[in-house]
Design an enzyme around this catalytic site. Sequence first.
Site, PDB file in Angstrom:
ATOM      1  N   ASP A 264       6.728 -21.504   7.352  1.00 12.91           N
ATOM      2  CA  ASP A 264       5.274 -21.476   7.335  1.00 12.91           C
ATOM      3  C   ASP A 264       4.810 -22.075   8.688  1.00 12.91           C
ATOM      4  OD1 ASP A 264       2.553 -21.805   6.278  1.00 12.91           O
ATOM      5  OD2 ASP A 264       3.071 -23.934   6.111  1.00 12.91           O
TER       6      ASP A 264
ATOM      7  N   ASP B  99       1.098 -23.622   9.705  1.00 14.30           N
ATOM      8  CA  ASP B  99       0.233 -24.818   9.667  1.00 14.30           C
ATOM      9  C   ASP B  99       0.750 -25.854   8.689  1.00 14.30           C
ATOM     10  OD1 ASP B  99      -2.407 -24.457  11.311  1.00 14.30           O
ATOM     11  OD2 ASP B  99      -1.927 -22.511  10.451  1.00 14.30           O
TER      12      ASP B  99
ATOM     13  N   ASP C  42       4.464 -25.837   3.188  1.00 12.51           N
ATOM     14  CA  ASP C  42       3.768 -27.052   2.751  1.00 12.51           C
ATOM     15  C   ASP C  42       2.571 -26.781   1.866  1.00 12.51           C
ATOM     16  OD1 ASP C  42       2.064 -25.913   4.773  1.00 12.51           O
ATOM     17  OD2 ASP C  42       1.005 -27.816   4.751  1.00 12.51           O
TER      18      ASP C  42
HETATM   19  O1  LIG Z   1       0.144 -20.313   5.982  1.00 13.79           O
HETATM   20  P1  LIG Z   1      -0.194 -21.316   7.043  1.00 13.79           P
HETATM   21  O2  LIG Z   1       0.445 -21.037   8.359  1.00 13.79           O
HETATM   22  O3  LIG Z   1       0.054 -22.717   6.559  1.00 13.79           O
HETATM   23  O4  LIG Z   1      -1.780 -21.153   7.248  1.00 13.79           O
HETATM   24  C1  LIG Z   1      -2.703 -21.594   6.253  1.00 13.79           C
HETATM   25  C2  LIG Z   1      -4.035 -21.894   6.882  1.00 13.79           C
HETATM   26  O5  LIG Z   1      -3.748 -22.818   7.948  1.00 13.79           O
HETATM   27  C3  LIG Z   1      -4.802 -23.173   8.829  1.00 13.79           C
HETATM   28  O6  LIG Z   1      -5.645 -24.085   8.163  1.00 13.79           O
HETATM   29  C4  LIG Z   1      -5.028 -25.326   7.904  1.00 13.79           C
HETATM   30  O7  LIG Z   1      -4.665 -25.951   9.144  1.00 13.79           O
HETATM   31  C5  LIG Z   1      -5.800 -26.263  10.014  1.00 13.79           C
HETATM   32  C6  LIG Z   1      -5.258 -26.817  11.316  1.00 13.79           C
HETATM   33  O8  LIG Z   1      -4.440 -27.918  11.112  1.00 13.79           O
HETATM   34  C7  LIG Z   1      -6.722 -27.252   9.275  1.00 13.79           C
HETATM   35  O9  LIG Z   1      -7.838 -27.576  10.092  1.00 13.79           O
HETATM   36  C8  LIG Z   1      -7.185 -26.608   7.965  1.00 13.79           C
HETATM   37  O10 LIG Z   1      -7.962 -27.536   7.214  1.00 13.79           O
HETATM   38  C9  LIG Z   1      -5.976 -26.204   7.109  1.00 13.79           C
HETATM   39  O11 LIG Z   1      -6.384 -25.501   5.935  1.00 13.79           O
HETATM   40  C10 LIG Z   1      -5.542 -21.963   9.339  1.00 13.79           C
HETATM   41  O12 LIG Z   1      -6.628 -22.377  10.130  1.00 13.79           O
HETATM   42  C11 LIG Z   1      -5.946 -21.039   8.214  1.00 13.79           C
HETATM   43  O13 LIG Z   1      -6.565 -19.888   8.726  1.00 13.79           O
HETATM   44  C12 LIG Z   1      -4.680 -20.646   7.467  1.00 13.79           C
HETATM   45  O14 LIG Z   1      -4.983 -19.737   6.436  1.00 13.79           O
END
Ligand SMILES: O=P(O)(O)OC[C@H]1O[C@H](O[C@H]2O[C@H](CO)[C@@H](O)[C@H](O)[C@H]2O)[C@H](O)[C@@H](O)[C@@H]1O
Length: 356
Positions: free
Chosen positions: A122, A124, A316
């Site tokens: 993954d 983020d 995560d």
């Molecule tokens: O599947 P992932 O790669 O984990 O993506 C899921 C979402 O991640 C991001 O949002 C998350 O991380 C951001 C930066 O650290 C944070 O600001 C936010 O609150 C989290 O939800 C991304 O911006 C999303 O578009 C993804 O869907």
Amino acid sequence: MDLSNGSPVITDPMAMGQPLMGVLPSNMMPFSVMPGSYSSPAGAGLNVSRRKIEEVLVNGLLEAMKSSSPRKKHNLVFGQENLPEEDPAYTAWTATTCPSALASFKQIVAGAQGKKIAVFLDYDGTLSPIVDDPDKAVMSPVMRAAVRNVAKHFPAAIVSGRSRKKVLEFVKLKELCYAGSHGMDIMTSSANYEHNTEKAKEANLFQPAREFLPMIDEVSKSLLEVTSGIEGASIENNKFCVSVHYRNVDEKDWELVARLVNEVLEAFPGLKVTNGRMVLEVRPVIDWDKGKAVEFLLQSLGLSDSENVIPIYIGDDRTDEDAFKVLRERNCGYGILVSQVTEFLNSLVRWKKHSV
Ligand SMILES: O=P(O)(O)OC[C@H]1O[C@H](O[C@H]2O[C@H](CO)[C@@H](O)[C@H](O)[C@H]2O)[C@H](O)[C@@H](O)[C@@H]1O
């Protein structure tokens, strides 16, 4: 502890903390509402019933927002300082259900002798720390080196909720496959991608939600418009899905966010909302998720022989549960909840180098 069933393991329970409520046991599904999918009762009570249904949906969304977001900030750099405060329920859950992946490393690799390991990551919260500004969620050079090394020794893919383009810009590695938009935009080979012909590019792409593109663009614009007055709210168009970020929104305005998202989605029965870490994810109502993407990748990379292939998925978030579930159902591989990712990836590479 038996590690052979694909249940999530954690890389270091003491360093855990960042994912916290973003991860639930594999039998719990992400919250999901489909505003367009209820049928309005006919007759005189229609408006009242409809309003009640709307209230239920908004309250449901709000509850999901609160329960998935118990802490405003946890900028944990993996395994380092700034550990968030303990969550007793989560600590108890990880202690009973998640053995440490690092402590269990020998057992994992012993089971992998003579087999092929495939690594799914993954982005983020796994390869990058969670930060307030989604555009600043960059990967550290140390992490990039670890991922590059892993991709040299194992088939590897990034599976992210981000748009595929965005995640490639962050990761900057050609050696891997990328599945963006929660697995709805899969590129099975990224090597020399930009030099390929359009036809070759098409051959490497799998986009099961392609017909939703205009709808996603439209909903993205509507969401941007209606949330523009809410301080801290932001909209991220992830191509086949849209993120409504409320990490920087004052909690008193969360209900408004839920209400507006719900209102916008009434006009889009083909879309649903799931929730992640301080984010509402608007996505097509199709039977496709990160788990399906992992299955697709295993198949297209010639790795579907579950007797001889060990898929390892490190994630995560709630959406990663779909991938953990697939591994559990296939009765193979390991789902790993994030913490000391670099250490785990480096151990894997060291093991591979010594085992050949
Ligand atoms: O599947 P992932 O790669 O984990 O993506 C899921 C979402 O991640 C991001 O949002 C998350 O991380 C951001 C930066 O650290 C944070 O600001 C936010 O609150 C989290 O939800 C991304 O911006 C999303 O578009 C993804 O869907």
